[in-house]
Design a protein around this motif. Structure first.
Motif, PDB file in Angstrom:
ATOM      1  N   GLY A   8      48.088  78.953  43.152  1.00 19.19           N
ATOM      2  CA  GLY A   8      46.951  78.340  42.486  1.00 19.19           C
ATOM      3  C   GLY A   8      47.196  78.097  41.014  1.00 19.19           C
ATOM      4  N   SER A   9      46.130  78.177  40.248  1.00 23.54           N
ATOM      5  CA  SER A   9      46.211  77.954  38.808  1.00 23.54           C
ATOM      6  C   SER A   9      46.929  79.118  38.145  1.00 23.54           C
ATOM      7  CB  SER A   9      44.796  77.812  38.224  1.00 23.54           C
ATOM      8  OG  SER A   9      44.850  77.625  36.835  1.00 23.54           O
ATOM      9  N   VAL A  10      47.869  78.823  37.276  1.00 25.29           N
ATOM     10  CA  VAL A  10      48.661  79.863  36.627  1.00 25.29           C
ATOM     11  C   VAL A  10      48.669  79.647  35.115  1.00 25.29           C
ATOM     12  CG1 VAL A  10      50.169  80.165  38.625  1.00 25.29           C
ATOM     13  CG2 VAL A  10      50.805  78.542  36.836  1.00 25.29           C
ATOM     14  N   ARG A  11      49.043  80.692  34.397  1.00 26.53           N
ATOM     15  CA  ARG A  11      49.307  80.584  32.967  1.00 26.53           C
ATOM     16  C   ARG A  11      50.822  80.620  32.793  1.00 26.53           C
ATOM     17  NH1 ARG A  11      47.424  83.150  27.532  1.00 26.53           N
ATOM     18  NH2 ARG A  11      49.429  83.562  26.523  1.00 26.53           N
ATOM     19  N   LEU A  12      51.359  79.583  32.191  1.00 26.01           N
ATOM     20  CA  LEU A  12      52.793  79.492  31.952  1.00 26.01           C
ATOM     21  C   LEU A  12      53.092  79.923  30.525  1.00 26.01           C
ATOM     22  CD1 LEU A  12      55.657  78.567  32.759  1.00 26.01           C
ATOM     23  CD2 LEU A  12      55.045  76.288  31.919  1.00 26.01           C
ATOM     24  N   ASP A  13      53.848  80.993  30.367  1.00 22.37           N
ATOM     25  CA  ASP A  13      54.271  81.469  29.049  1.00 22.37           C
ATOM     26  C   ASP A  13      55.712  81.055  28.821  1.00 22.37           C
ATOM     27  OD1 ASP A  13      52.016  83.005  27.891  1.00 22.37           O
ATOM     28  OD2 ASP A  13      52.212  84.181  29.730  1.00 22.37           O
ATOM     29  N   PRO A  54      48.030  70.836  30.517  1.00 24.79           N
ATOM     30  CA  PRO A  54      48.347  71.272  29.140  1.00 24.79           C
ATOM     31  C   PRO A  54      47.724  72.608  28.781  1.00 24.79           C
ATOM     32  CG  PRO A  54      47.853  68.936  29.159  1.00 24.79           C
ATOM     33  CD  PRO A  54      47.549  69.433  30.539  1.00 24.79           C
ATOM     34  N   GLY A  55      46.484  72.861  29.209  1.00 20.60           N
ATOM     35  CA  GLY A  55      45.813  74.103  28.846  1.00 20.60           C
ATOM     36  C   GLY A  55      46.404  75.335  29.479  1.00 20.60           C
ATOM     37  N   GLN A  56      47.260  75.147  30.482  1.00 22.70           N
ATOM     38  CA  GLN A  56      47.900  76.293  31.152  1.00 22.70           C
ATOM     39  C   GLN A  56      49.198  76.690  30.482  1.00 22.70           C
ATOM     40  OE1 GLN A  56      47.263  74.047  35.161  1.00 22.70           O
ATOM     41  NE2 GLN A  56      47.620  76.174  35.705  1.00 22.70           N
ATOM     42  N   ILE A  57      49.660  75.915  29.517  1.00 19.49           N
ATOM     43  CA  ILE A  57      50.943  76.158  28.869  1.00 19.49           C
ATOM     44  C   ILE A  57      50.745  76.885  27.550  1.00 19.49           C
ATOM     45  CG2 ILE A  57      53.038  75.082  27.944  1.00 19.49           C
ATOM     46  CD1 ILE A  57      52.451  72.698  29.799  1.00 19.49           C
ATOM     47  N   ALA A  83      62.414  82.263  21.894  1.00 21.67           N
ATOM     48  CA  ALA A  83      63.394  83.196  21.327  1.00 21.67           C
ATOM     49  C   ALA A  83      64.019  84.067  22.409  1.00 21.67           C
ATOM     50  CB  ALA A  83      62.734  84.068  20.263  1.00 21.67           C
ATOM     51  N   ALA A  84      63.227  84.445  23.407  1.00 22.60           N
ATOM     52  CA  ALA A  84      63.740  85.286  24.502  1.00 22.60           C
ATOM     53  C   ALA A  84      64.409  84.458  25.589  1.00 22.60           C
ATOM     54  CB  ALA A  84      62.610  86.114  25.101  1.00 22.60           C
ATOM     55  N   ARG A  85      64.299  83.121  25.482  1.00 24.44           N
ATOM     56  CA  ARG A  85      64.869  82.185  26.461  1.00 24.44           C
ATOM     57  C   ARG A  85      64.328  82.447  27.868  1.00 24.44           C
ATOM     58  NH1 ARG A  85      69.930  82.660  27.424  1.00 24.44           N
ATOM     59  NH2 ARG A  85      70.447  84.584  26.337  1.00 24.44           N
ATOM     60  N   ARG A  86      63.036  82.717  27.938  1.00 24.69           N
ATOM     61  CA  ARG A  86      62.419  83.032  29.226  1.00 24.69           C
ATOM     62  C   ARG A  86      61.203  82.137  29.489  1.00 24.69           C
ATOM     63  NH1 ARG A  86      64.577  87.844  31.117  1.00 24.69           N
ATOM     64  NH2 ARG A  86      65.756  88.991  29.532  1.00 24.69           N
ATOM     65  N   VAL A  87      61.028  81.822  30.764  1.00 22.51           N
ATOM     66  CA  VAL A  87      59.839  81.128  31.258  1.00 22.51           C
ATOM     67  C   VAL A  87      59.154  82.119  32.188  1.00 22.51           C
ATOM     68  CG1 VAL A  87      58.964  79.155  32.543  1.00 22.51           C
ATOM     69  CG2 VAL A  87      61.000  78.898  31.100  1.00 22.51           C
ATOM     70  N   ARG A  88      57.895  82.451  31.904  1.00 23.14           N
ATOM     71  CA  ARG A  88      57.251  83.570  32.602  1.00 23.14           C
ATOM     72  C   ARG A  88      55.885  83.169  33.146  1.00 23.14           C
ATOM     73  NH1 ARG A  88      56.761  88.376  28.742  1.00 23.14           N
ATOM     74  NH2 ARG A  88      58.986  88.540  29.232  1.00 23.14           N
TER      75      ARG A  88
END
Length: 380
Positions: free
Chosen positions: A237-242, A374-377, A246-251
Protein backbone atom coordinates in the motif's frame (compact mmCIF):
# COMPACT_ATOMS: atom_id res chain seq x y z
CA UNK A 1 15.04 -35.94 -12.89
CA UNK A 2 12.56 -33.44 -14.32
CA UNK A 3 11.78 -30.24 -12.46
CA UNK A 4 8.41 -29.98 -10.67
CA UNK A 5 5.72 -28.15 -12.60
CA UNK A 6 3.70 -25.57 -10.58
CA UNK A 7 0.67 -26.37 -12.71
CA UNK A 8 0.98 -29.97 -11.52
CA UNK A 9 1.33 -29.92 -7.71
CA UNK A 10 1.44 -33.72 -7.71
CA UNK A 11 4.85 -33.52 -9.43
CA UNK A 12 6.53 -32.09 -6.32
CA UNK A 13 8.57 -34.49 -4.18
CA UNK A 14 7.21 -33.06 -0.94
CA UNK A 15 3.42 -32.70 -0.79
CA UNK A 16 1.82 -31.37 2.37
CA UNK A 17 -1.86 -31.42 3.30
CA UNK A 18 -2.86 -28.88 5.95
CA UNK A 19 -6.22 -29.41 7.67
CA UNK A 20 -8.02 -27.91 10.64
CA UNK A 21 -10.08 -29.86 13.14
CA UNK A 22 -12.67 -28.65 15.59
CA UNK A 23 -14.85 -31.51 16.80
CA UNK A 24 -15.12 -33.38 13.49
CA UNK A 25 -11.89 -35.20 12.54
CA UNK A 26 -13.76 -36.68 9.57
CA UNK A 27 -12.75 -33.68 7.46
CA UNK A 28 -9.18 -35.01 7.43
CA UNK A 29 -9.99 -38.44 6.00
CA UNK A 30 -12.63 -37.03 3.69
CA UNK A 31 -10.14 -34.56 2.23
CA UNK A 32 -7.46 -37.23 1.88
CA UNK A 33 -9.93 -39.51 0.12
CA UNK A 34 -11.03 -36.74 -2.28
CA UNK A 35 -7.43 -35.86 -3.13
CA UNK A 36 -6.41 -39.48 -3.69
CA UNK A 37 -9.40 -40.34 -5.88
CA UNK A 38 -9.50 -37.13 -7.94
CA UNK A 39 -9.01 -37.42 -11.74
CA UNK A 40 -5.49 -36.09 -11.15
CA UNK A 41 -4.59 -37.51 -7.75
CA UNK A 42 -2.59 -35.48 -5.25
CA UNK A 43 -1.33 -37.93 -2.63
CA UNK A 44 0.24 -36.05 0.30
CA UNK A 45 3.58 -37.20 1.66
CA UNK A 46 2.82 -35.55 5.01
CA UNK A 47 -0.24 -34.43 6.92
CA UNK A 48 -0.45 -31.41 9.23
CA UNK A 49 -3.48 -30.88 11.45
CA UNK A 50 -4.15 -27.65 13.36
CA UNK A 51 -6.62 -28.24 16.19
CA UNK A 52 -7.87 -27.06 19.55
CA UNK A 53 -7.21 -29.32 22.53
CA UNK A 54 -10.66 -30.87 22.11
CA UNK A 55 -10.07 -31.37 18.39
CA UNK A 56 -6.68 -32.95 19.02
CA UNK A 57 -8.32 -35.42 21.39
CA UNK A 58 -10.80 -36.38 18.65
CA UNK A 59 -7.91 -36.88 16.23
CA UNK A 60 -6.25 -39.30 18.65
CA UNK A 61 -9.48 -41.15 19.40
CA UNK A 62 -10.75 -41.59 15.85
CA UNK A 63 -7.93 -41.15 13.36
CA UNK A 64 -5.08 -42.74 15.28
CA UNK A 65 -6.35 -45.05 18.01
CA UNK A 66 -9.58 -45.66 16.08
CA UNK A 67 -7.51 -46.59 13.03
CA UNK A 68 -9.33 -44.46 10.45
CA UNK A 69 -6.09 -43.16 8.90
CA UNK A 70 -4.73 -46.69 8.57
CA UNK A 71 -8.02 -47.90 7.12
CA UNK A 72 -8.04 -45.10 4.55
CA UNK A 73 -4.46 -45.82 3.55
CA UNK A 74 -5.24 -49.51 3.13
CA UNK A 75 -8.42 -48.92 1.13
CA UNK A 76 -7.42 -46.04 -1.15
CA UNK A 77 -3.70 -45.23 -0.83
CA UNK A 78 -2.12 -48.59 -1.50
CA UNK A 79 -1.26 -48.91 2.18
CA UNK A 80 1.01 -45.83 2.10
CA UNK A 81 -0.62 -43.01 4.02
CA UNK A 82 0.99 -39.61 4.57
CA UNK A 83 3.50 -39.22 7.35
CA UNK A 84 1.66 -38.15 10.50
CA UNK A 85 3.62 -38.13 13.73
CA UNK A 86 1.43 -36.46 16.40
CA UNK A 87 4.50 -34.97 18.05
CA UNK A 88 5.45 -33.12 14.86
CA UNK A 89 2.32 -32.95 12.74
CA UNK A 90 -0.54 -32.42 15.19
CA UNK A 91 -0.39 -28.72 16.06
CA UNK A 92 -2.48 -27.84 19.10
CA UNK A 93 -3.37 -24.14 19.37
CA UNK A 94 -2.11 -22.69 22.65
CA UNK A 95 -2.11 -19.30 24.32
CA UNK A 96 0.63 -18.47 26.82
CA UNK A 97 1.64 -22.11 26.68
CA UNK A 98 -1.83 -23.41 27.60
CA UNK A 99 -3.69 -25.47 24.94
CA UNK A 100 -7.03 -23.95 23.98
CA UNK A 101 -10.11 -26.09 24.56
CA UNK A 102 -12.05 -23.77 22.24
CA UNK A 103 -11.74 -20.41 20.48
CA UNK A 104 -13.75 -17.95 22.56
CA UNK A 105 -11.97 -14.57 22.58
CA UNK A 106 -10.02 -12.13 20.45
CA UNK A 107 -6.81 -13.37 22.08
CA UNK A 108 -7.75 -16.94 21.20
CA UNK A 109 -8.27 -15.90 17.56
CA UNK A 110 -4.81 -14.35 17.52
CA UNK A 111 -3.36 -17.59 18.86
CA UNK A 112 -5.13 -19.54 16.10
CA UNK A 113 -3.78 -17.22 13.40
CA UNK A 114 -0.24 -17.49 14.77
CA UNK A 115 -0.50 -21.29 14.98
CA UNK A 116 -1.66 -21.58 11.36
CA UNK A 117 1.10 -19.23 10.21
CA UNK A 118 3.63 -21.28 12.15
CA UNK A 119 2.56 -24.42 10.29
CA UNK A 120 2.33 -22.99 6.78
CA UNK A 121 5.40 -20.71 6.76
CA UNK A 122 8.12 -23.43 6.88
CA UNK A 123 6.26 -25.41 4.23
CA UNK A 124 5.96 -22.36 1.97
CA UNK A 125 9.68 -21.61 2.33
CA UNK A 126 10.57 -25.02 0.87
CA UNK A 127 10.63 -24.74 -2.95
CA UNK A 128 10.36 -28.54 -3.22
CA UNK A 129 7.05 -28.57 -1.34
CA UNK A 130 3.52 -28.18 -2.73
CA UNK A 131 0.84 -27.29 -0.17
CA UNK A 132 -2.80 -28.29 -0.31
CA UNK A 133 -4.77 -26.50 2.41
CA UNK A 134 -8.32 -27.44 3.36
CA UNK A 135 -10.75 -24.81 4.65
CA UNK A 136 -13.08 -27.45 6.09
CA UNK A 137 -13.06 -28.08 9.83
CA UNK A 138 -12.83 -25.89 12.90
CA UNK A 139 -14.52 -22.58 13.49
CA UNK A 140 -15.16 -20.17 10.62
CA UNK A 141 -12.40 -17.88 11.86
CA UNK A 142 -9.92 -20.76 11.50
CA UNK A 143 -10.88 -21.16 7.86
CA UNK A 144 -10.53 -17.43 7.28
CA UNK A 145 -7.05 -17.35 8.82
CA UNK A 146 -5.86 -20.34 6.83
CA UNK A 147 -7.10 -18.76 3.61
CA UNK A 148 -5.44 -15.46 4.49
CA UNK A 149 -2.13 -17.14 5.34
CA UNK A 150 -2.24 -19.00 2.04
CA UNK A 151 -2.84 -15.72 0.25
CA UNK A 152 0.19 -14.18 1.97
CA UNK A 153 2.56 -17.12 1.54
CA UNK A 154 1.11 -19.36 -1.18
CA UNK A 155 3.09 -20.02 -4.34
CA UNK A 156 2.05 -21.11 -7.83
CA UNK A 157 2.07 -24.81 -6.85
CA UNK A 158 -0.09 -24.36 -3.74
CA UNK A 159 -3.84 -25.03 -3.65
CA UNK A 160 -6.81 -24.28 -1.41
CA UNK A 161 -10.06 -26.24 -1.28
CA UNK A 162 -13.15 -27.18 0.71
CA UNK A 163 -14.35 -30.78 0.92
CA UNK A 164 -17.98 -31.46 0.02
CA UNK A 165 -19.91 -34.49 1.31
CA UNK A 166 -23.54 -35.23 0.46
CA UNK A 167 -26.26 -35.66 3.06
CA UNK A 168 -26.71 -37.58 5.34
CA UNK A 169 -23.04 -38.59 5.36
CA UNK A 170 -21.65 -35.09 5.96
CA UNK A 171 -22.95 -35.05 9.53
CA UNK A 172 -22.80 -38.75 10.38
CA UNK A 173 -20.31 -39.44 13.22
CA UNK A 174 -19.54 -42.88 11.81
CA UNK A 175 -18.68 -41.77 8.28
CA UNK A 176 -15.01 -40.97 7.59
CA UNK A 177 -14.67 -41.91 3.91
CA UNK A 178 -16.33 -44.30 1.46
CA UNK A 179 -14.91 -47.74 2.34
CA UNK A 180 -13.68 -50.04 -0.41
CA UNK A 181 -16.50 -52.43 0.44
CA UNK A 182 -19.81 -50.53 0.91
CA UNK A 183 -21.29 -50.69 4.40
CA UNK A 184 -24.55 -49.64 5.99
CA UNK A 185 -24.78 -46.85 8.57
CA UNK A 186 -27.68 -46.30 10.95
CA UNK A 187 -29.19 -42.80 11.13
CA UNK A 188 -30.57 -41.20 14.31
CA UNK A 189 -34.15 -41.90 13.15
CA UNK A 190 -33.42 -45.60 12.82
CA UNK A 191 -33.13 -45.72 9.03
CA UNK A 192 -30.04 -47.15 7.38
CA UNK A 193 -28.03 -45.77 4.47
CA UNK A 194 -25.50 -47.46 2.21
CA UNK A 195 -22.04 -45.84 1.92
CA UNK A 196 -22.17 -46.66 -1.80
CA UNK A 197 -24.37 -43.56 -2.07
CA UNK A 198 -21.73 -41.30 -0.48
CA UNK A 199 -20.21 -38.60 -2.67
CA UNK A 200 -17.02 -36.87 -1.53
CA UNK A 201 -15.42 -34.19 -3.68
CA UNK A 202 -13.27 -31.08 -3.43
CA UNK A 203 -14.35 -27.56 -4.36
CA UNK A 204 -11.25 -25.58 -5.39
CA UNK A 205 -11.03 -22.14 -3.79
CA UNK A 206 -9.26 -19.45 -5.82
CA UNK A 207 -7.08 -17.04 -3.87
CA UNK A 208 -4.77 -14.12 -4.59
CA UNK A 209 -1.13 -15.11 -4.18
CA UNK A 210 0.81 -12.16 -2.79
CA UNK A 211 4.11 -13.85 -1.94
CA UNK A 212 5.74 -12.93 -5.26
CA UNK A 213 5.08 -9.26 -4.57
CA UNK A 214 6.41 -9.24 -1.00
CA UNK A 215 10.05 -8.77 0.03
CA UNK A 216 11.67 -12.18 0.53
CA UNK A 217 13.08 -11.03 3.88
CA UNK A 218 9.57 -10.32 5.13
CA UNK A 219 8.48 -13.88 4.38
CA UNK A 220 11.34 -15.30 6.43
CA UNK A 221 10.91 -13.10 9.50
CA UNK A 222 9.57 -15.06 12.51
CA UNK A 223 6.78 -12.58 13.26
CA UNK A 224 3.18 -13.31 14.20
CA UNK A 225 0.17 -13.08 11.92
CA UNK A 226 -0.83 -9.51 12.84
CA UNK A 227 2.71 -8.19 12.32
CA UNK A 228 3.05 -9.99 8.99
CA UNK A 229 -0.24 -8.52 7.74
CA UNK A 230 0.80 -5.02 8.80
CA UNK A 231 4.16 -5.30 7.04
CA UNK A 232 2.57 -6.76 3.94
CA UNK A 233 0.07 -3.88 3.91
CA UNK A 234 2.87 -1.34 4.10
CA UNK A 235 4.68 -3.13 1.30
CA UNK A 236 1.65 -3.28 -0.98
CA UNK A 237 0.00 0.00 0.00
CA UNK A 238 0.99 3.57 0.70
CA UNK A 239 4.55 3.87 1.99
CA UNK A 240 6.97 6.52 3.18
CA UNK A 241 10.16 6.47 1.13
CA UNK A 242 13.24 7.73 2.99
CA UNK A 243 16.18 8.60 0.75
CA UNK A 244 19.39 8.92 2.76
CA UNK A 245 22.07 10.34 0.43
CA UNK A 246 25.02 10.36 2.85
CA UNK A 247 24.33 6.77 3.95
CA UNK A 248 23.65 5.75 0.31
CA UNK A 249 20.48 3.99 1.39
CA UNK A 250 16.88 3.87 0.18
CA UNK A 251 14.62 2.83 3.06
CA UNK A 252 10.98 1.95 3.72
CA UNK A 253 10.45 1.64 7.46
CA UNK A 254 9.37 -1.80 8.60
CA UNK A 255 10.05 -3.37 5.21
CA UNK A 256 13.70 -2.99 4.28
CA UNK A 257 16.40 -0.85 2.72
CA UNK A 258 18.65 -0.90 -0.33
CA UNK A 259 22.31 0.17 -0.38
CA UNK A 260 23.49 1.80 -3.61
CA UNK A 261 27.00 2.61 -4.75
CA UNK A 262 27.74 6.38 -4.81
CA UNK A 263 27.15 7.25 -8.47
CA UNK A 264 23.92 5.26 -8.55
CA UNK A 265 22.79 6.90 -5.32
CA UNK A 266 23.40 10.31 -6.87
CA UNK A 267 21.10 9.41 -9.74
CA UNK A 268 18.41 8.14 -7.38
CA UNK A 269 18.62 11.29 -5.24
CA UNK A 270 18.40 13.36 -8.41
CA UNK A 271 15.17 11.67 -9.51
CA UNK A 272 13.78 11.69 -5.95
CA UNK A 273 14.35 15.44 -5.63
CA UNK A 274 12.63 16.06 -8.94
CA UNK A 275 9.62 13.96 -7.97
CA UNK A 276 9.53 15.40 -4.47
CA UNK A 277 9.42 18.93 -5.82
CA UNK A 278 6.51 17.88 -8.05
CA UNK A 279 7.92 19.51 -11.15
CA UNK A 280 5.59 19.51 -14.11
CA UNK A 281 5.66 16.21 -15.97
CA UNK A 282 8.08 17.16 -18.72
CA UNK A 283 10.61 18.60 -16.27
CA UNK A 284 10.15 15.68 -13.89
CA UNK A 285 10.97 13.21 -16.60
CA UNK A 286 13.76 14.64 -18.72
CA UNK A 287 17.17 13.16 -17.96
CA UNK A 288 20.15 15.50 -18.47
CA UNK A 289 21.82 14.66 -21.75
CA UNK A 290 19.03 12.33 -22.84
CA UNK A 291 17.88 12.31 -26.44
CA UNK A 292 14.80 14.53 -26.66
CA UNK A 293 12.19 14.05 -29.34
CA UNK A 294 9.93 16.83 -28.11
CA UNK A 295 11.09 20.43 -28.46
CA UNK A 296 8.86 21.64 -25.64
CA UNK A 297 10.84 19.71 -23.05
CA UNK A 298 14.27 20.85 -24.19
CA UNK A 299 13.99 24.11 -22.25
CA UNK A 300 13.45 22.19 -19.03
CA UNK A 301 16.95 20.66 -19.08
CA UNK A 302 18.55 23.86 -17.80
CA UNK A 303 16.49 23.87 -14.60
CA UNK A 304 17.47 20.27 -13.87
CA UNK A 305 21.23 20.76 -13.84
CA UNK A 306 21.24 22.41 -10.38
CA UNK A 307 19.32 19.42 -9.01
CA UNK A 308 22.00 17.03 -10.24
CA UNK A 309 24.69 19.23 -8.68
CA UNK A 310 22.72 19.19 -5.42
CA UNK A 311 22.32 15.41 -5.55
CA UNK A 312 26.04 14.91 -6.04
CA UNK A 313 26.86 17.20 -3.09
CA UNK A 314 24.46 15.33 -0.82
CA UNK A 315 25.91 11.95 -1.74
CA UNK A 316 29.50 13.25 -1.71
CA UNK A 317 30.54 12.37 -5.26
CA UNK A 318 32.15 14.39 -8.03
CA UNK A 319 29.75 15.72 -10.64
CA UNK A 320 31.77 14.22 -13.47
CA UNK A 321 31.45 10.72 -11.96
CA UNK A 322 27.79 10.63 -12.89
CA UNK A 323 28.14 12.18 -16.33
CA UNK A 324 26.73 9.76 -18.88
CA UNK A 325 26.01 9.40 -22.51
CA UNK A 326 22.28 8.92 -23.12
CA UNK A 327 22.79 5.25 -23.93
CA UNK A 328 24.46 4.68 -20.55
CA UNK A 329 21.50 5.80 -18.43
CA UNK A 330 19.24 2.78 -18.89
CA UNK A 331 21.84 0.20 -17.69
CA UNK A 332 22.49 2.31 -14.56
CA UNK A 333 18.79 2.55 -13.78
CA UNK A 334 18.43 -1.19 -14.40
CA UNK A 335 21.02 -1.86 -11.69
CA UNK A 336 19.10 0.41 -9.32
CA UNK A 337 15.85 -1.39 -10.10
CA UNK A 338 17.39 -4.80 -9.37
CA UNK A 339 18.71 -3.56 -6.02
CA UNK A 340 15.28 -2.20 -5.08
CA UNK A 341 13.50 -5.41 -6.08
CA UNK A 342 15.93 -7.46 -3.98
CA UNK A 343 15.31 -5.25 -0.97
CA UNK A 344 11.56 -4.63 -1.25
CA UNK A 345 10.16 -7.41 -3.42
CA UNK A 346 8.95 -7.25 -7.04
CA UNK A 347 5.81 -5.20 -6.44
CA UNK A 348 7.15 -2.45 -4.19
CA UNK A 349 10.65 -2.53 -5.70
CA UNK A 350 9.22 -1.86 -9.14
CA UNK A 351 7.09 1.01 -7.79
CA UNK A 352 10.19 2.63 -6.29
CA UNK A 353 12.31 2.22 -9.41
CA UNK A 354 12.92 4.88 -12.04
CA UNK A 355 10.43 4.43 -14.89
CA UNK A 356 11.83 4.85 -18.37
CA UNK A 357 10.33 5.28 -21.82
CA UNK A 358 9.79 1.55 -22.33
CA UNK A 359 7.92 1.33 -19.03
CA UNK A 360 5.50 3.97 -20.26
CA UNK A 361 5.22 2.67 -23.81
CA UNK A 362 6.91 5.81 -25.16
CA UNK A 363 10.05 6.75 -27.09
CA UNK A 364 10.65 10.24 -25.76
CA UNK A 365 13.85 9.70 -23.73
CA UNK A 366 12.05 10.60 -20.49
CA UNK A 367 12.61 9.00 -17.08
CA UNK A 368 11.00 9.57 -13.70
CA UNK A 369 10.22 8.22 -10.22
CA UNK A 370 6.54 7.84 -11.03
CA UNK A 371 5.39 4.93 -8.88
CA UNK A 372 5.15 7.01 -5.72
CA UNK A 373 3.58 10.37 -4.91
CA UNK A 374 5.74 13.43 -4.10
CA UNK A 375 4.38 13.63 -0.55
CA UNK A 376 5.61 10.10 0.19
CA UNK A 377 9.23 10.98 -0.57
CA UNK A 378 11.53 12.26 2.18
CA UNK A 379 15.12 13.11 1.19
CA UNK A 380 17.40 13.54 4.19
Amino acid sequence: MSQPDPSRPESYPRRALVCMVGLSPQVVTETLYALATAPTPFVPTELHVVATAAGAQRVHEHLLEGGQLRALAAAHLGGNGPEFDPARHLHVVARDGVPLADVESAEDNTAVADAILGVVRPLALDPACAIHASLAGGRKSMGFYLGYVMSLLGRAQDRLSHVLVNSPFESHPGFFFPPAEPARLRLPDGREVDTAAARVSLAPVAFVRMSDGLPERLLHEPVGFDALVQRAQRSLGSVRLDVLPAARRVRVAGIGEALLEPSLMAWYVFFALRRQQALRESAALVAPGAVLLRKDVAASVGMLQPLMDQACRRVGVERQSVALQPADLRPRLSVIRKALVRAFGPELGTRLAIAGPADRGARDGQYGLLGIEPGQIHVA
